[in-house]
Enzyme design. Sequence first.
Site, short mmCIF file in Angstrom:
data_model
loop_
_atom_site.label_atom_id
_atom_site.label_comp_id
_atom_site.label_asym_id
_atom_site.label_seq_id
_atom_site.Cartn_x
_atom_site.Cartn_y
_atom_site.Cartn_z
N SER A 193 0.98 -1.06 0.07
CA SER A 193 0.03 0.06 0.08
C SER A 193 1.05 1.11 0.06
CB SER A 193 -0.92 -0.14 1.16
OG SER A 193 -1.54 1.32 1.44
N TYR A 216 -2.01 -0.69 10.22
CA TYR A 216 -1.83 -1.15 9.09
C TYR A 216 -0.83 -0.81 8.43
CZ TYR A 216 -4.09 -1.31 4.34
OH TYR A 216 -4.07 -1.34 3.13
P1 NAD Z 1 -11.63 -6.01 0.16
O1 NAD Z 1 -12.18 -5.86 1.57
O2 NAD Z 1 -12.63 -5.64 -0.89
O3 NAD Z 1 -10.94 -7.40 -0.11
C1 NAD Z 1 -10.21 -8.13 0.45
C2 NAD Z 1 -10.36 -9.68 0.37
O4 NAD Z 1 -9.52 -10.30 1.44
C3 NAD Z 1 -11.85 -10.16 1.03
O5 NAD Z 1 -12.35 -10.75 -0.21
C4 NAD Z 1 -11.77 -10.92 2.25
O6 NAD Z 1 -12.66 -11.85 2.42
C5 NAD Z 1 -10.26 -11.57 2.13
N1 NAD Z 1 -9.72 -11.82 3.53
C6 NAD Z 1 -9.56 -10.97 4.57
N2 NAD Z 1 -8.82 -11.66 5.54
C7 NAD Z 1 -8.48 -12.92 4.88
C8 NAD Z 1 -7.85 -13.98 5.50
N3 NAD Z 1 -7.34 -14.03 6.68
N4 NAD Z 1 -7.61 -15.05 4.55
C9 NAD Z 1 -7.86 -15.12 3.04
N5 NAD Z 1 -8.76 -14.00 2.58
C10 NAD Z 1 -9.22 -12.99 3.63
O7 NAD Z 1 -10.40 -5.10 0.16
P2 NAD Z 1 -9.39 -4.44 -1.22
O8 NAD Z 1 -9.48 -3.26 -1.19
O9 NAD Z 1 -9.80 -5.33 -2.55
O10 NAD Z 1 -7.68 -5.02 -0.63
C11 NAD Z 1 -7.17 -5.78 -1.14
C12 NAD Z 1 -5.85 -5.66 -0.68
O11 NAD Z 1 -5.52 -4.29 -1.25
C13 NAD Z 1 -5.55 -5.55 0.95
O12 NAD Z 1 -4.38 -6.15 1.04
C14 NAD Z 1 -5.44 -4.06 1.07
O13 NAD Z 1 -4.79 -3.75 2.26
C15 NAD Z 1 -4.53 -3.59 -0.06
N6 NAD Z 1 -5.05 -2.13 -0.48
C16 NAD Z 1 -6.37 -1.59 -0.42
C17 NAD Z 1 -6.48 -0.31 -0.91
C18 NAD Z 1 -7.93 0.23 -1.31
O14 NAD Z 1 -7.93 1.47 -1.20
N7 NAD Z 1 -8.92 -0.53 -1.42
C19 NAD Z 1 -5.43 0.77 -0.80
C20 NAD Z 1 -4.06 -0.05 -0.58
C21 NAD Z 1 -3.92 -1.27 -0.47
#
Ligand code: NAD
Length: 252
Positions: free
Chosen positions: A144, A157
């Site tokens: 991130s 985080y």
């Molecule tokens: P999201 O919440 O839409 O999807 C995350 C997925 O991870 C979900 O399907 C959830 O069920 C799954 N998950 C959670 N805990 C888990 C576990 N213990 N084992 C397996 N699966 C698990 O989130 P997203 O926005 O698509 O985020 C995906 C990644 O991107 C994450 O690592 C997040 O930190 C990172 N991220 C997101 C953003 C943003 O703005 N959305 C920005 C930077 C980084």
Amino acid sequence: MNKTNSGRVALVTGAANGIGRATALAFAKSGYSVVVSDIDNQAGQETVALIKAAEGDASFIRCDVSRDAEVRLLIDGTVSAYGRLDCAFNNAGIEIERCKLADGNEGVFDAIMNVNVKGVWLCMKYQIAAMLAQGGGAIVNTASVAGLIAAPKQGIYSASKHAVIGLTKTAAVEYARKNIRVNAVCPAVIDTEMFRRASTDNPEHVALAVAAHPLGRIGTVAEIAAAVLYLCSDSAGFTTGVAMPVDGGLTA
Ligand code: NAD
């Protein structure tokens, strides 16, 4: 479906939603067979259905990435089903804190570290073993911009995502001579459920998020998927150990 990468196998964790689902679809569109993994059975199966509806090849393996035995079964299951693992996108992650460091608590710390850090380490541990056995592969971890700079009210985080970059760089150096490339993507704010949850009860959050990006908008899941596909591709053959911002200029 474009079958350019036909015969190649990709694994995506956290593939039931958001960035993971979009990237699983992008891998499938590029011709990969895709193992969709998540703790959410139903939404994970929906990702598989979306891929199959587009004439792609996918299957679902449920896995909590914070549990060693489940991750081992995920990688073993992938290799026994498809015979190999070419690309792994370790994307599962959680973001559950909105407070300053001194107001945090141990339960939240442990929960975030378990999924975001231990989960990525466990996935790489078993993926690297499989890739060593077959002579190479490519791994991309989701960090991130919070892994590159401070993230007020998301300190735990932010620490977890800095750790993801540390794991990424170390694995890249340790396994470079074994034909395994390891990189990270560092998204800024991306329009997913994670972002919408954080915006609930906080209308200013959306406006602030937009304003923080020099490009004047938040990012899309497709833009992260495109970066992951590139880092996994042969075009990125000289790229390893990189933490690539995909951030609309935010960290610049
Ligand atoms: P999201 O919440 O839409 O999807 C995350 C997925 O991870 C979900 O399907 C959830 O069920 C799954 N998950 C959670 N805990 C888990 C576990 N213990 N084992 C397996 N699966 C698990 O989130 P997203 O926005 O698509 O985020 C995906 C990644 O991107 C994450 O690592 C997040 O930190 C990172 N991220 C997101 C953003 C943003 O703005 N959305 C920005 C930077 C980084």
